[in-house]
Design an enzyme around this catalytic site. Structure first.
Site, PDB file in Angstrom:
ATOM      1  N   TYR A 146       0.873  -1.176   0.000  1.00 54.12           N
ATOM      2  CA  TYR A 146       0.000   0.000   0.000  1.00 54.12           C
ATOM      3  C   TYR A 146       0.901   1.213   0.000  1.00 54.12           C
ATOM      4  CZ  TYR A 146      -4.124  -2.755   1.189  1.00 54.12           C
ATOM      5  OH  TYR A 146      -5.154  -3.632   1.158  1.00 54.12           O
ATOM      6  N   ASP A 181      -6.544  -0.689  -5.911  1.00 57.39           N
ATOM      7  CA  ASP A 181      -8.016  -0.709  -5.853  1.00 57.39           C
ATOM      8  C   ASP A 181      -8.556  -0.222  -4.514  1.00 57.39           C
ATOM      9  OD1 ASP A 181      -7.436  -2.779  -4.136  1.00 57.39           O
ATOM     10  OD2 ASP A 181      -8.145  -4.370  -5.467  1.00 57.39           O
ATOM     11  N   HIS A 186     -10.183  -7.107  -5.065  1.00 60.29           N
ATOM     12  CA  HIS A 186      -9.853  -7.151  -3.637  1.00 60.29           C
ATOM     13  C   HIS A 186     -10.796  -8.097  -2.891  1.00 60.29           C
ATOM     14  CE1 HIS A 186      -7.392  -4.421  -0.859  1.00 60.29           C
ATOM     15  NE2 HIS A 186      -7.920  -5.290  -0.022  1.00 60.29           N
TER      16      HIS A 186
END
Ligand code: HOC
Length: 390
Positions: free
Chosen positions: A133, A161, A253
């Site tokens: 991330y 996403d 995800h």
């Protein structure tokens, strides 16, 4: 006991019965009405095989290479956060089982074990990828990338996403009491402890991330491969290939972000076709722009369908976490063995001795765009799935 577990579904049934409520609510939840989460699974039921016969399937070989690295099967253990909600040892169980079966583990940014614990738990030469991330504080991201390279990580998967956390109501109903302070942003943003595990860990993620950031991340990755995880349409797949990354993961995800995002398997054919038309599937150095997918995979037949349609490999997330939650490393190892057995049998039955034989001619996708009608085999009846004697 473990010997009664026959499929990945069984692990889910056991997890539901035995996990803490917080753990189950976190892992099993999807966004909003969980339509995408169910569709991920259901979509595979709309792809049918076109089996071939008399093809000498005495020996079948389902080993492959993912980004140039050996893998015993076309799957990898994808990143899932907060492993200790499932098992006290956490993600190192995934690391060890991955080694036993020669599959690749994608280390999650938001794991319960530290990054170094997962790298230290790996055997010499064991290949690991890292899911990343991107932090609003880019110096932190650069530090993580540098450390990953130093510790021998082979590929970075930038999650694209999740500019904001999806709304997983089941998870939100469970109060998160873990120590989330490590994930506070430098600016001092308050971590919201009162609305689910996911929200407590996600506040540092930069929603400003955009295509202009990719060259810098590419540069920072150095020799590591770099891929974008969470691409959801062919236009972005084309932009990714043009941006010079090594590949993409078509992913929503696990249905945990945008409800009504399409299942990866449904967009895979058009992504491959559009990249192919633009000459973007093969790079100048002869390597392929790799397309992986994840979401809803429970069987080797699901994986074979994805491979037939052009995926290099398929990420498996929740089933590994459920296997780990019930039985630690041994459970994950059993889950991987089950998949190997399924590959062996199903490659024989479709008439494909090698993975290269699993091409588009082996599947019928005429029903792919037609929504499932009536009840599907999606196993919400956990009591029925429960293996006897557990
Ligand atoms: C906005 C960031 O991947 C999950 C994990 C963590 C999510 C962070 C999202 O719960 O799906």
């Amino acid at each position: 006991g473990l010997d009664q577990i026959l499929s990945l579904h069984d692990f889910e049934a056991v997890a539901r019965m035995t996990m803490s409520r917080r753990g189950w609510n976190y892992y099993s939840s999807g966004a909003d009405d969980e339509i995408t989460m169910r569709e991920n699974y259901n979509a595979y039921q709309r792809v049918w095989f076109r089996p071939r016969v008399l093809r000498d399937v005495g020996k079948v070989d389902y080993s492959t290479k993912i980004l140039g690295f050996d893998s015993s099967m076309p799957i990898y253990i994808t990143a899932t956060a907060l492993g200790k909600l499932g098992h006290p040892e956490g993600e190192v169980c995934l690391t060890k089982a991955a080694h036993e079966h020669n599959v690749i583990q994608m280390i999650p940014t938001l794991a319960s074990c530290s990054f170094d614990e997962m790298v230290d738990a790996a055997a010499p030469g064991q290949v690991q990828f890292l899911q990343l991330y991107v932090n609003s504080d880019r110096s932190r991201t650069r530090k993580i990338i540098k450390h990953a390279a130093e510790r021998g990580v082979k590929a970075l998967f930038i999650t694209v996403d999740a500019p904001q956390l999806g709304r997983r109501e089941k998870d939100m109903r469970t109060k998160f009491e873990g120590n989330a302070s490590a994930h506070q942003t430098k600016g001092g943003d308050k971590v919201q402890r009162d609305s689910g595990a996911a929200r407590a860990i996600s506040s540092f993620i930069d929603p400003g991330l955009n295509w202009k950031d990719i060259p810098e991340l590419r540069e920072a990755a150095g020799k590591m491969k770099i891929l974008l995880k969470g691409v959801q349409c062919w236009e972005d797949a084309v932009l990714a290939a043009e941006a010079g990354v090594d590949g993409i993961v078509l992913s929503n995800h696990g249905g945990r972000q945008l409800d009504f995002a399409p299942a990866a398997i449904t967009i895979l054919p058009e992504v491959v076709q559009q990249l192919h038309h633009r000459g973007l599937l093969h790079k100048a150095d002869g390597t392929r722009f790799e397309i992986m997918i994840d979401g809803g995979v429970r069987r080797a037949t699901d994986v074979l369908k994805a491979v037939a349609l052009g995926a290099t490999a398929v990420g498996i997330g929740r089933p590994m976490i459920y296997a780990m939650s019930g039985y630690g490393t041994e459970g994950v190892s059993r889950a991987l063995q089950i998949l190997k057995d399924e590959f062996e049998m199903n490659m024989r039955l479709i008439g494909a001795p090698k993975l290269e034989d699993v091409n588009p001619s082996m599947v019928d996708i005429s029903a792919l765009r037609t929504p499932n009608v009536g009840p599907t085999a999606y196993a919400t009846n956990y009591e029925l799935m429960m293996p006897a004697g557990i």
